[in-house]
Design a protein around this motif. Structure first.
Motif, PDB file in Angstrom:
ATOM      1  N   THR A 128      56.708  37.728  18.572  1.00 50.61           N
ATOM      2  CA  THR A 128      55.932  37.941  19.803  1.00 50.61           C
ATOM      3  C   THR A 128      56.428  37.102  20.976  1.00 50.61           C
ATOM      4  O   THR A 128      56.243  37.468  22.129  1.00 50.61           O
ATOM      5  N   ASP A 129      57.061  35.964  20.691  1.00 51.20           N
ATOM      6  CA  ASP A 129      57.435  35.030  21.764  1.00 51.20           C
ATOM      7  C   ASP A 129      58.828  35.309  22.318  1.00 51.20           C
ATOM      8  O   ASP A 129      59.668  34.404  22.401  1.00 51.20           O
ATOM      9  N   ILE A 130      59.117  36.564  22.680  1.00 51.59           N
ATOM     10  CA  ILE A 130      60.440  36.846  23.227  1.00 51.59           C
ATOM     11  C   ILE A 130      60.360  36.933  24.742  1.00 51.59           C
ATOM     12  O   ILE A 130      59.317  37.256  25.316  1.00 51.59           O
ATOM     13  N   GLN A 131      61.488  36.604  25.390  1.00 49.46           N
ATOM     14  CA  GLN A 131      61.560  36.645  26.847  1.00 49.46           C
ATOM     15  C   GLN A 131      62.825  37.348  27.295  1.00 49.46           C
ATOM     16  O   GLN A 131      63.872  37.253  26.644  1.00 49.46           O
ATOM     17  N   ASN A 132      62.727  38.051  28.393  1.00 50.86           N
ATOM     18  CA  ASN A 132      63.870  38.632  29.103  1.00 50.86           C
ATOM     19  C   ASN A 132      64.824  39.434  28.218  1.00 50.86           C
ATOM     20  O   ASN A 132      66.038  39.186  28.225  1.00 50.86           O
ATOM     21  N   PRO A 133      64.360  40.413  27.430  1.00 55.40           N
ATOM     22  CA  PRO A 133      65.288  41.232  26.653  1.00 55.40           C
ATOM     23  C   PRO A 133      66.225  41.997  27.585  1.00 55.40           C
ATOM     24  O   PRO A 133      65.794  42.513  28.626  1.00 55.40           O
ATOM     25  N   ILE A 134      67.504  42.034  27.243  1.00 58.32           N
ATOM     26  CA  ILE A 134      68.473  42.710  28.110  1.00 58.32           C
ATOM     27  C   ILE A 134      69.410  43.597  27.300  1.00 58.32           C
ATOM     28  O   ILE A 134      69.662  43.350  26.110  1.00 58.32           O
ATOM     29  N   LEU A 135      69.907  44.628  27.963  1.00 59.10           N
ATOM     30  CA  LEU A 135      70.935  45.511  27.422  1.00 59.10           C
ATOM     31  C   LEU A 135      72.099  45.485  28.395  1.00 59.10           C
ATOM     32  O   LEU A 135      71.936  45.824  29.579  1.00 59.10           O
ATOM     33  N   ILE A 136      73.277  45.058  27.918  1.00 57.79           N
ATOM     34  CA  ILE A 136      74.463  44.942  28.773  1.00 57.79           C
ATOM     35  C   ILE A 136      75.375  46.125  28.497  1.00 57.79           C
ATOM     36  O   ILE A 136      75.753  46.376  27.346  1.00 57.79           O
ATOM     37  N   VAL A 137      75.730  46.854  29.553  1.00 55.93           N
ATOM     38  CA  VAL A 137      76.596  48.031  29.420  1.00 55.93           C
ATOM     39  C   VAL A 137      77.855  47.810  30.252  1.00 55.93           C
ATOM     40  O   VAL A 137      77.889  46.954  31.141  1.00 55.93           O
ATOM     41  N   TYR A 138      78.872  48.593  29.959  1.00 53.29           N
ATOM     42  CA  TYR A 138      80.143  48.409  30.672  1.00 53.29           C
ATOM     43  C   TYR A 138      79.967  48.698  32.160  1.00 53.29           C
ATOM     44  O   TYR A 138      80.386  47.925  33.011  1.00 53.29           O
ATOM     45  N   ARG A 139      79.349  49.839  32.450  1.00 50.93           N
ATOM     46  CA  ARG A 139      79.043  50.163  33.842  1.00 50.93           C
ATOM     47  C   ARG A 139      77.650  50.756  33.924  1.00 50.93           C
ATOM     48  O   ARG A 139      77.186  51.385  32.995  1.00 50.93           O
ATOM     49  N   GLY A 140      76.978  50.546  35.041  1.00 47.98           N
ATOM     50  CA  GLY A 140      75.656  51.115  35.204  1.00 47.98           C
ATOM     51  C   GLY A 140      74.841  50.341  36.220  1.00 47.98           C
ATOM     52  O   GLY A 140      75.152  49.197  36.552  1.00 47.98           O
ATOM     53  N   GLU A 150      70.301  59.896  27.167  1.00 44.36           N
ATOM     54  CA  GLU A 150      69.012  59.237  27.010  1.00 44.36           C
ATOM     55  C   GLU A 150      68.787  58.845  25.559  1.00 44.36           C
ATOM     56  O   GLU A 150      68.230  57.783  25.268  1.00 44.36           O
ATOM     57  N   GLU A 151      69.248  59.701  24.656  1.00 45.59           N
ATOM     58  CA  GLU A 151      69.087  59.422  23.224  1.00 45.59           C
ATOM     59  C   GLU A 151      69.834  58.144  22.847  1.00 45.59           C
ATOM     60  O   GLU A 151      69.322  57.295  22.114  1.00 45.59           O
ATOM     61  N   THR A 152      71.056  57.998  23.356  1.00 44.06           N
ATOM     62  CA  THR A 152      71.842  56.783  23.094  1.00 44.06           C
ATOM     63  C   THR A 152      71.148  55.557  23.677  1.00 44.06           C
ATOM     64  O   THR A 152      71.096  54.496  23.052  1.00 44.06           O
ATOM     65  N   LEU A 153      70.619  55.706  24.879  1.00 43.17           N
ATOM     66  CA  LEU A 153      69.946  54.598  25.537  1.00 43.17           C
ATOM     67  C   LEU A 153      68.772  54.092  24.697  1.00 43.17           C
ATOM     68  O   LEU A 153      68.644  52.888  24.452  1.00 43.17           O
ATOM     69  N   TYR A 154      67.935  55.012  24.232  1.00 42.69           N
ATOM     70  CA  TYR A 154      66.759  54.596  23.476  1.00 42.69           C
ATOM     71  C   TYR A 154      67.132  54.114  22.069  1.00 42.69           C
ATOM     72  O   TYR A 154      66.412  53.323  21.476  1.00 42.69           O
ATOM     73  N   ARG A 155      68.261  54.582  21.577  1.00 44.83           N
ATOM     74  CA  ARG A 155      68.732  54.060  20.292  1.00 44.83           C
ATOM     75  C   ARG A 155      69.110  52.587  20.412  1.00 44.83           C
ATOM     76  O   ARG A 155      68.980  51.826  19.456  1.00 44.83           O
ATOM     77  N   GLU A 156      69.571  52.168  21.567  1.00 50.65           N
ATOM     78  CA  GLU A 156      69.890  50.759  21.806  1.00 50.65           C
ATOM     79  C   GLU A 156      68.635  49.929  22.067  1.00 50.65           C
ATOM     80  O   GLU A 156      68.568  48.756  21.681  1.00 50.65           O
ATOM     81  N   ILE A 157      67.652  50.531  22.714  1.00 48.91           N
ATOM     82  CA  ILE A 157      66.439  49.803  23.075  1.00 48.91           C
ATOM     83  C   ILE A 157      65.459  49.697  21.913  1.00 48.91           C
ATOM     84  O   ILE A 157      64.761  48.679  21.758  1.00 48.91           O
ATOM     85  N   ASP A 158      65.407  50.701  21.052  1.00 49.62           N
ATOM     86  CA  ASP A 158      64.439  50.726  19.945  1.00 49.62           C
ATOM     87  C   ASP A 158      64.477  49.478  19.059  1.00 49.62           C
ATOM     88  O   ASP A 158      63.415  48.965  18.675  1.00 49.62           O
ATOM     89  N   ASP A 197      61.231  27.316  21.243  1.00 48.47           N
ATOM     90  CA  ASP A 197      60.371  28.427  20.849  1.00 48.47           C
ATOM     91  C   ASP A 197      60.663  29.708  21.633  1.00 48.47           C
ATOM     92  O   ASP A 197      60.038  30.736  21.382  1.00 48.47           O
ATOM     93  N   ILE A 198      61.587  29.633  22.571  1.00 47.61           N
ATOM     94  CA  ILE A 198      61.892  30.802  23.407  1.00 47.61           C
ATOM     95  C   ILE A 198      63.021  31.609  22.759  1.00 47.61           C
ATOM     96  O   ILE A 198      64.059  31.060  22.395  1.00 47.61           O
ATOM     97  N   ILE A 199      62.808  32.915  22.634  1.00 42.52           N
ATOM     98  CA  ILE A 199      63.768  33.785  21.941  1.00 42.52           C
ATOM     99  C   ILE A 199      64.097  34.961  22.842  1.00 42.52           C
ATOM    100  O   ILE A 199      63.204  35.599  23.406  1.00 42.52           O
ATOM    101  N   GLN A 200      65.397  35.253  22.982  1.00 41.51           N
ATOM    102  CA  GLN A 200      65.838  36.343  23.848  1.00 41.51           C
ATOM    103  C   GLN A 200      66.761  37.297  23.093  1.00 41.51           C
ATOM    104  O   GLN A 200      67.831  36.903  22.653  1.00 41.51           O
ATOM    105  N   PRO A 201      66.360  38.566  22.943  1.00 38.63           N
ATOM    106  CA  PRO A 201      67.257  39.550  22.327  1.00 38.63           C
ATOM    107  C   PRO A 201      68.215  40.143  23.356  1.00 38.63           C
ATOM    108  O   PRO A 201      67.825  40.422  24.497  1.00 38.63           O
ATOM    109  N   ILE A 202      69.466  40.328  22.936  1.00 38.58           N
ATOM    110  CA  ILE A 202      70.512  40.830  23.837  1.00 38.58           C
ATOM    111  C   ILE A 202      71.283  41.935  23.122  1.00 38.58           C
ATOM    112  O   ILE A 202      71.923  41.691  22.093  1.00 38.58           O
ATOM    113  N   GLN A 203      71.218  43.133  23.651  1.00 36.39           N
ATOM    114  CA  GLN A 203      71.990  44.245  23.111  1.00 36.39           C
ATOM    115  C   GLN A 203      73.223  44.475  23.970  1.00 36.39           C
ATOM    116  O   GLN A 203      73.221  44.200  25.184  1.00 36.39           O
ATOM    117  N   VAL A 204      74.268  45.015  23.348  1.00 38.07           N
ATOM    118  CA  VAL A 204      75.517  45.310  24.044  1.00 38.07           C
ATOM    119  C   VAL A 204      75.932  46.737  23.693  1.00 38.07           C
ATOM    120  O   VAL A 204      75.963  47.105  22.515  1.00 38.07           O
TER     121      VAL A 204
END
Length: 434
Positions: free
Chosen positions: A397-409, A379-387, A365-372
């Motif tokens: 509703t049952d999501i855990q630990n959403p992450i965004l992985i970037v090349y550097r940062g 900032e506009e690009t950042l929020y476009r990835e997070i939105d 039942d655990i779901i994790q979204p991962i953006q790359v």
């Protein structure tokens, strides 16, 4: 070929004979297989051709000799793809076993590695018989057919599969003699880690490619040819080689794209049924893998386009010099996530409605979204990835630990989404995934 000639060939495969080759140990796999053999009698090593299955099997045999005091004569390696074997069939395998038991074996039971086992029709009956006598059996194969439901039944459920992937980041570093024991080592080898990530993005992780970068293109081209000719065309009796090649190259250069069989059929002018059948073959020999669109509806999952990824980035570079760094980056992350999901028995998807999330990892039942995202330019690009993650949270509703992985940062959290550099993520992947 008489018995003496066959015994001479067998000596070249075995530690009780002439075999003396040294390698860089794949510790993760060797330790896992050795531990599994304490509880089961059959371990099947699967994976793409040239990923190191045979060497890993040999490393396991060497380990039991060195660490468990097994007499080398109570081990047997059989290489069914040895070109010196004039014929390879069921009787050949029985004959090799008979020669070993009469001339070499000392104890009651033994460890046996049968390499490229799919070369022999009916191999599973021999393997089951060996295991039932208490012997420890390792088999390797370059096709997912090795672990089909048919063989699972024939092997009486007494086997475990270990899937071998091309080198991940930690293994790439170990092949250069770099061991990361703590944070200090990570800082000390920061530039080496950056270089390894670049190499994995551009050259992939086949062991010999990593060790011989100067001939990477030649090696990767030969691997592709062997996969197409030996693992697909020969095994599945393909008559139209050109269509298969066109489809394989299309998938490789389209890595990270959403596809349907009907759209591929129209674009390549290949019948839909042929596209479907050939796609299954390419997936079975581990050249590509597909991810389904996440949905709580079974129908929604099945009718949506799938995302295709190649299993090693090296193939992308030999067929197209114009592939963007963003696509190379996403594919590299897909490979690491696919390996993680396979090893942990989690499910890996992507999500696309009006918005898209690159990866969705689900365990129960655990779901994790991962953006790359390769680059975050503003900032506009950042929020476009997070939105998209925020919109996904409105539906699930049952999501855990959403992450965004970037090349550097730098590591930081925005709107409950943790932003990570690829370096930190790949070095500590288990810490960030469910």
């Amino acid at each position: 070929m008489d018995d003496n000639e066959l015994l001479e060939i067998m000596k070249d495969w075995n530690f009780w004979g002439n075999f003396t080759k040294q390698w860089i140990e794949r510790e993760e796999y060797v330790g896992k297989i050795k531990n599994l053999l304490k509880g089961v009698n059959i371990v099947a090593i699967s994976g793409i051709r040239r990923s190191g299955k045979s060497i890993i099997g040999l490393q396991v045999i060497k380990k039991v000799i060195e660490e468990d005091n097994v007499d080398p004569r109570d081990t047997l390696v059989i290489k069914l793809d040895d070109e010196r074997l004039t014929e390879v069939n069921y009787n050949t395998l029985l004959r090799i076993l008979s020669l070993y038991e009469i001339n070499i074996k000392k104890g009651n039971n033994f460890y046996i590695l049968i390499d490229e086992v799919q070369e022999v029709e009916g191999w599973e009956r021999i393997v089951r018989g060996l295991a039932e006598k208490g012997n420890k059996v390792i088999v390797t194969g370059s096709s997912a057919k090795l672990l089909s439901s048919e063989y699972t039944t024939l092997l009486s459920g007494r086997h475990v599969e270990v899937r071998v992937f091309t080198l991940d980041l930690m293994e790439n570093l170990s092949f250069k003699g770099i061991k990361l024991r703590d944070r200090i080592d990570e800082i000390k080898h920061s530039l080496d880690i950056d270089k390894s990530i670049e190499e994995l993005m551009n050259l992939g992780g086949f062991p010999d490619v990593v060790l011989h970068k100067d001939i990477a293109d030649e090696l990767l081209t030969s691997y592709f040819e062997s996969i197409i000719l030996k693992d697909v065309i020969s095994r599945y009796k393909i008559r139209d080689e050109s269509k298969l090649r066109v489809l394989a190259k299309f998938y490789i250069t389209s890595s990270g794209s959403r596809v349907t069989y009907s759209n591929v059929s129209k674009f390549l002018k290949i019948p839909v049924k042929t596209v479907e059948r050939y796609s299954e073959y390419l997936e079975k020999v581990f050249l590509i893998f597909f991810l389904k669109n996440f949905s709580f509806s079974v129908k929604g999952v099945e009718v949506s386009p799938r995302k295709v990824y190649v299993t090693d980035n090296g193939f992308m570079k030999i067929f197209s010099v114009r592939i963007s760094r963003g696509r190379l980056f996403e594919t590299l992350l897909a490979q690491h996530l696919f390996k993680y999901s396979f090893n942990t028995r989690a499910d890996l998807y992507y999500w696309h409605e009006k918005e898209e999330i690159d990866f969705i990892l689900q365990r129960g039942d655990i779901i994790q979204p991962i953006q790359v995202a390769y680059e975050i330019e503003s900032e506009e690009t950042l929020y476009r990835e997070i939105d998209p993650i925020k919109k996904f949270k409105d539906k699930v509703t049952d999501i855990q630990n959403p992450i965004l992985i970037v090349y550097r940062g730098e590591e930081k959290t925005i709107d409950q989404v943790k932003i990570l550099s690829v370096k930190k993520f790949l070095l500590h992947i288990e810490d960030y995934l469910i």
